[in-house]
Design a protein around this motif. Structure first.
Motif, PDB file in Angstrom:
ATOM      1  N   LEU A  34       0.821  -1.206   0.000  1.00 51.70           N
ATOM      2  CA  LEU A  34       0.000   0.000   0.000  1.00 51.70           C
ATOM      3  C   LEU A  34       0.861   1.264   0.000  1.00 51.70           C
ATOM      4  O   LEU A  34       0.628   2.181  -0.783  1.00 51.70           O
ATOM      5  N   ILE A  35       1.864   1.323   0.866  1.00 50.02           N
ATOM      6  CA  ILE A  35       2.664   2.545   0.983  1.00 50.02           C
ATOM      7  C   ILE A  35       3.681   2.707  -0.139  1.00 50.02           C
ATOM      8  O   ILE A  35       4.336   3.737  -0.223  1.00 50.02           O
ATOM      9  N   ALA A  36       3.781   1.700  -1.017  1.00 52.66           N
ATOM     10  CA  ALA A  36       4.616   1.862  -2.209  1.00 52.66           C
ATOM     11  C   ALA A  36       4.031   2.951  -3.111  1.00 52.66           C
ATOM     12  O   ALA A  36       4.741   3.563  -3.901  1.00 52.66           O
ATOM     13  N   ASP A  37       2.738   3.186  -2.973  1.00 53.16           N
ATOM     14  CA  ASP A  37       2.061   4.268  -3.685  1.00 53.16           C
ATOM     15  C   ASP A  37       2.435   5.571  -2.972  1.00 53.16           C
ATOM     16  O   ASP A  37       2.068   5.783  -1.815  1.00 53.16           O
ATOM     17  N   THR A  38       3.151   6.441  -3.640  1.00 53.84           N
ATOM     18  CA  THR A  38       3.658   7.663  -3.012  1.00 53.84           C
ATOM     19  C   THR A  38       2.551   8.666  -2.655  1.00 53.84           C
ATOM     20  O   THR A  38       2.812   9.620  -1.931  1.00 53.84           O
ATOM     21  N   SER A  39       1.330   8.432  -3.130  1.00 56.52           N
ATOM     22  CA  SER A  39       0.245   9.328  -2.746  1.00 56.52           C
ATOM     23  C   SER A  39      -0.322   8.979  -1.362  1.00 56.52           C
ATOM     24  O   SER A  39      -1.056   9.773  -0.778  1.00 56.52           O
ATOM     25  N   VAL A  40       0.031   7.822  -0.831  1.00 59.51           N
ATOM     26  CA  VAL A  40      -0.441   7.394   0.482  1.00 59.51           C
ATOM     27  C   VAL A  40       0.391   8.088   1.562  1.00 59.51           C
ATOM     28  O   VAL A  40       1.616   8.079   1.512  1.00 59.51           O
ATOM     29  N   ILE A  41      -0.283   8.673   2.533  1.00 59.97           N
ATOM     30  CA  ILE A  41       0.383   9.341   3.652  1.00 59.97           C
ATOM     31  C   ILE A  41       0.697   8.309   4.716  1.00 59.97           C
ATOM     32  O   ILE A  41      -0.183   7.577   5.166  1.00 59.97           O
ATOM     33  N   ARG A  42       1.947   8.252   5.134  1.00 62.71           N
ATOM     34  CA  ARG A  42       2.385   7.336   6.188  1.00 62.71           C
ATOM     35  C   ARG A  42       2.348   8.079   7.514  1.00 62.71           C
ATOM     36  O   ARG A  42       3.087   9.034   7.707  1.00 62.71           O
ATOM     37  N   LEU A  43       1.494   7.628   8.419  1.00 65.69           N
ATOM     38  CA  LEU A  43       1.315   8.299   9.699  1.00 65.69           C
ATOM     39  C   LEU A  43       1.717   7.371  10.842  1.00 65.69           C
ATOM     40  O   LEU A  43       1.111   6.327  11.040  1.00 65.69           O
ATOM     41  N   ASP A  44       2.734   7.775  11.583  1.00 66.84           N
ATOM     42  CA  ASP A  44       3.205   7.039  12.759  1.00 66.84           C
ATOM     43  C   ASP A  44       2.643   7.756  13.979  1.00 66.84           C
ATOM     44  O   ASP A  44       2.910   8.937  14.183  1.00 66.84           O
ATOM     45  N   VAL A  45       1.869   7.054  14.796  1.00 62.90           N
ATOM     46  CA  VAL A  45       1.192   7.693  15.921  1.00 62.90           C
ATOM     47  C   VAL A  45       1.856   7.383  17.271  1.00 62.90           C
ATOM     48  O   VAL A  45       1.255   7.582  18.320  1.00 62.90           O
ATOM     49  N   ARG A  46       3.109   6.943  17.235  1.00 61.52           N
ATOM     50  CA  ARG A  46       3.848   6.698  18.472  1.00 61.52           C
ATOM     51  C   ARG A  46       4.364   8.020  19.040  1.00 61.52           C
ATOM     52  O   ARG A  46       4.221   9.074  18.429  1.00 61.52           O
ATOM     53  N   LEU A  74      -6.220  16.442  11.670  1.00 64.16           N
ATOM     54  CA  LEU A  74      -7.175  17.041  10.740  1.00 64.16           C
ATOM     55  C   LEU A  74      -6.609  18.259  10.022  1.00 64.16           C
ATOM     56  O   LEU A  74      -6.949  18.519   8.863  1.00 64.16           O
ATOM     57  N   SER A  75      -5.733  18.991  10.697  1.00 65.13           N
ATOM     58  CA  SER A  75      -5.183  20.195  10.063  1.00 65.13           C
ATOM     59  C   SER A  75      -4.010  19.892   9.134  1.00 65.13           C
ATOM     60  O   SER A  75      -3.679  20.705   8.278  1.00 65.13           O
ATOM     61  N   SER A  76      -3.391  18.725   9.265  1.00 67.04           N
ATOM     62  CA  SER A  76      -2.207  18.454   8.453  1.00 67.04           C
ATOM     63  C   SER A  76      -2.367  17.314   7.447  1.00 67.04           C
ATOM     64  O   SER A  76      -1.562  17.204   6.522  1.00 67.04           O
ATOM     65  N   LEU A  77      -3.373  16.483   7.588  1.00 67.44           N
ATOM     66  CA  LEU A  77      -3.550  15.351   6.675  1.00 67.44           C
ATOM     67  C   LEU A  77      -4.564  15.684   5.591  1.00 67.44           C
ATOM     68  O   LEU A  77      -5.688  16.090   5.897  1.00 67.44           O
ATOM     69  N   PRO A  78      -4.183  15.516   4.319  1.00 67.90           N
ATOM     70  CA  PRO A  78      -5.121  15.793   3.236  1.00 67.90           C
ATOM     71  C   PRO A  78      -6.254  14.763   3.208  1.00 67.90           C
ATOM     72  O   PRO A  78      -6.013  13.560   3.216  1.00 67.90           O
ATOM     73  N   ARG A  79      -7.473  15.216   3.221  1.00 64.55           N
ATOM     74  CA  ARG A  79      -8.643  14.342   3.310  1.00 64.55           C
ATOM     75  C   ARG A  79      -8.802  13.428   2.081  1.00 64.55           C
ATOM     76  O   ARG A  79      -9.351  12.344   2.183  1.00 64.55           O
ATOM     77  N   LYS A  80      -8.303  13.858   0.938  1.00 59.95           N
ATOM     78  CA  LYS A  80      -8.514  13.081  -0.285  1.00 59.95           C
ATOM     79  C   LYS A  80      -7.476  11.980  -0.498  1.00 59.95           C
ATOM     80  O   LYS A  80      -7.543  11.265  -1.492  1.00 59.95           O
ATOM     81  N   ARG A  81      -6.530  11.845   0.430  1.00 64.25           N
ATOM     82  CA  ARG A  81      -5.496  10.814   0.274  1.00 64.25           C
ATOM     83  C   ARG A  81      -5.665   9.739   1.332  1.00 64.25           C
ATOM     84  O   ARG A  81      -6.165   9.989   2.419  1.00 64.25           O
ATOM     85  N   THR A  82      -5.238   8.532   0.991  1.00 68.21           N
ATOM     86  CA  THR A  82      -5.294   7.425   1.938  1.00 68.21           C
ATOM     87  C   THR A  82      -4.252   7.649   3.025  1.00 68.21           C
ATOM     88  O   THR A  82      -3.121   8.039   2.744  1.00 68.21           O
ATOM     89  N   GLY A 104     -14.067  11.081   8.060  1.00 70.38           N
ATOM     90  CA  GLY A 104     -14.231  10.963   6.616  1.00 70.38           C
ATOM     91  C   GLY A 104     -12.987  10.587   5.835  1.00 70.38           C
ATOM     92  O   GLY A 104     -13.004  10.575   4.614  1.00 70.38           O
ATOM     93  N   TYR A 105     -11.907  10.249   6.518  1.00 70.97           N
ATOM     94  CA  TYR A 105     -10.678   9.858   5.844  1.00 70.97           C
ATOM     95  C   TYR A 105     -10.714   8.383   5.478  1.00 70.97           C
ATOM     96  O   TYR A 105     -11.327   7.579   6.179  1.00 70.97           O
TER      97      TYR A 105
END
Length: 127
Positions: A34-46, A74-82, A104-105
């Motif tokens: 999934l993250i091989a797609d560069t449009s996907v945002i990788r979010l680490d919540v640690r 919500l302020s930093s993650l684009p809603r239209k991207r995975t 809605g993400y």
């Protein structure tokens, strides 16, 4: 009578489906694909300390344990991207994924967490 029983069972199954958290939990290999797609945002919540000790390349860090987590997300993650979410073991990422998905993400969560990522020998960075 059988039709009524089938209708009740079907309604029960559909109501269970609607209460799902709104995100998918996936395996390490599926997450990597999934993250091989560069449009996907990788979010680490640690925590920042955990993140600094090593993380999945190109991940952004927003600590889900902080009271302003959702506001920052919500302020930093684009809603239209995975959004591909991970934590250490999978517990915090499920919490974060549920919070974000409710807004809605489209969210996918690494079920085995960063520990599973490491166990599978996947790439890690400290940059």
């Amino acid at each position: 009578m059988k039709t009524l029983l089938a209708t009740i069972i079907l309604a029960g199954l559909l109501s269970c489906q609607s209460s799902k958290p709104g995100f998918r939990s996936v395996s390490v290999d599926d997450f990597q694909h999934l993250i091989a797609d560069t449009s996907v945002i990788r979010l680490d919540v640690r925590t920042a300390k955990e993140f600094d000790e090593g993380h999945i390349p190109n991940a952004v860090n927003i600590d889900v344990l902080q009271p302003d987590f959702l506001q920052k997300a919500l302020s930093s993650l684009p809603r239209k991207r995975t959004i591909a979410v991970n934590c250490r073991s999978g517990k915090r990422s499920k919490k974060a994924a549920e919070l974000i998905a409710k807004k809605g993400y489209k969210v996918v969560e690494l079920d085995a967490g960063f520990n599973g990522w490491i166990e599978e020998g996947k790439e890690v960075t400290k940059e």
